[in-house]
Design an enzyme around this catalytic site. Sequence first.
Site, PDB file in Angstrom:
ATOM      1  N   ASP A  30     -93.009 112.314 -56.205  1.00  0.00           N
ATOM      2  CA  ASP A  30     -91.685 111.722 -55.988  1.00  0.00           C
ATOM      3  C   ASP A  30     -90.700 112.706 -55.349  1.00  0.00           C
ATOM      4  OD1 ASP A  30     -89.881 109.626 -56.170  1.00  0.00           O
ATOM      5  OD2 ASP A  30     -90.366 109.171 -58.262  1.00  0.00           O
ATOM      6  N   ASP A  90     -87.172 101.576 -53.982  1.00  0.00           N
ATOM      7  CA  ASP A  90     -88.007 100.771 -54.888  1.00  0.00           C
ATOM      8  C   ASP A  90     -87.871  99.267 -54.665  1.00  0.00           C
ATOM      9  OD1 ASP A  90     -88.378 103.274 -55.869  1.00  0.00           O
ATOM     10  OD2 ASP A  90     -87.781 102.811 -57.917  1.00  0.00           O
TER      11      ASP A  90
HETATM   12  C1  GLA Z   1     -88.632 106.677 -58.383  1.00  0.00           C
HETATM   13  C2  GLA Z   1     -89.835 106.047 -57.694  1.00  0.00           C
HETATM   14  C3  GLA Z   1     -90.404 104.955 -58.581  1.00  0.00           C
HETATM   15  C4  GLA Z   1     -90.792 105.535 -59.937  1.00  0.00           C
HETATM   16  C5  GLA Z   1     -89.606 106.230 -60.581  1.00  0.00           C
HETATM   17  C6  GLA Z   1     -90.014 107.047 -61.804  1.00  0.00           C
HETATM   18  O1  GLA Z   1     -87.591 105.764 -58.487  1.00  0.00           O
HETATM   19  O2  GLA Z   1     -89.471 105.543 -56.437  1.00  0.00           O
HETATM   20  O3  GLA Z   1     -91.503 104.336 -57.956  1.00  0.00           O
HETATM   21  O4  GLA Z   1     -91.862 106.425 -59.761  1.00  0.00           O
HETATM   22  O5  GLA Z   1     -88.984 107.153 -59.679  1.00  0.00           O
HETATM   23  O6  GLA Z   1     -88.948 107.710 -62.406  1.00  0.00           O
END
Ligand code: GLA
Length: 398
Positions: free
Chosen positions: A153, A208
Amino acid sequence: MKTIKLKSLFLVLILSVTCQISAQKFEGLALTPPMGWNSWNSFECEGVNETVIKEMADAMVETGLKDVGYEYIVIDDCWQIGRDKDGYIIVDNEKFPSGIKSLADYVHSKGLKFGIYSDAGTKTCAGRPGSKGFELKDAETYAKWDVDYLKYDWCFTEGQDAQQSYKLMRDALYKAGRPIVFSLCEWGENKPWEWAEDVGHLWRTTLDIDMKGRFDGDIWGNLIGWSDLVDMQVGLEKYAGPGQWNDPDMLAVGNKEMPENEARAHFSMWCMLAAPLMAGNDLRDMDFNTQQILTKKELIAINQDKLGKQGFKIIDNGTFEVWQKPLSNGEIAICLFNRDIKNAHYEVVWDNMKIKDFSGDYTVHDLWKNKNIGTTKTNFKMEIPARDVMVFRLTKNE
Ligand code: GLA
């Protein structure tokens, strides 16, 4: 003099070859888009633990998902809690009392593969320890645990260069020696499609998927609903191929009561886009429709086609679109995508659809209805329900 020159030339050659060998991703992995399950969409930080992960591995087998190609079980954020005095990661033993290695063994014992999550910055998005400064130690730990997949990430990375940060982990993984699929989760901020071909096997292209989207009788989703994510993939098709995939985020099929038509359309478009198919629902209590959609073999075959081409839009009438995905052996997938909140009437006039590499006559197979509906010699009048799709596979007639 001449020998010295020759010697230094030789040295430079050796050095550059060595550098190239150590600076690379594992080749031959993810030759088709990865398929699996990830904990985040249903369990986020609070809900994830070793029982959930084990039960999800069991469910992947029992519900038939494994049989149709799903293979990775990935723990997302919140399995880690700190670092020991030597800098090695400490597992949250309230959530994972048996440790990660034993969980990986369990997942492997089911004939599945095991994935984990970290972050290029100081902390993960949920505030757990990130990998910055500990890349090699983490990579060695993952290799020791027999991890097969790493989602990496981009939170808490202020001042970091994305390319450098992701290359650092790529090299650490390579050095650790275990082939691990490397999934970049940088949300498309630094256009990873332009530079990540040699770095990872898939890269997020967007923020997301909106898990809190509500169905209010018309369009499911706000913020980045799944159909907005589709728009963001336009033009990225040239960057995708075997071992390198654009990732418009995990599936929301089966989450938050997504209606069946939306789920079918969302799943179909992910298949057309050659997107990774990472389910995010609770596999232990799927309803019938969710299971039918996630295990629809004919659609999965489009997604997993060996040619590895990402689909592209060939017609855009505002709320109505037609997408094409070239398949191996000259076959073609066509998706009629009705984005509107009312049914669409559309006449399929094959010769006017600007289908690429389309010539001669093809049999038209409706993939959701499982039946041949004729050939491309005939035009068809179709009614496509609101927020739904029709997907055809065209196979050339001799
Ligand atoms: C980010 C990523 C998500 C998830 C969260 C976890 O938002 O884009 O897909 O992995 O972190 O904290």
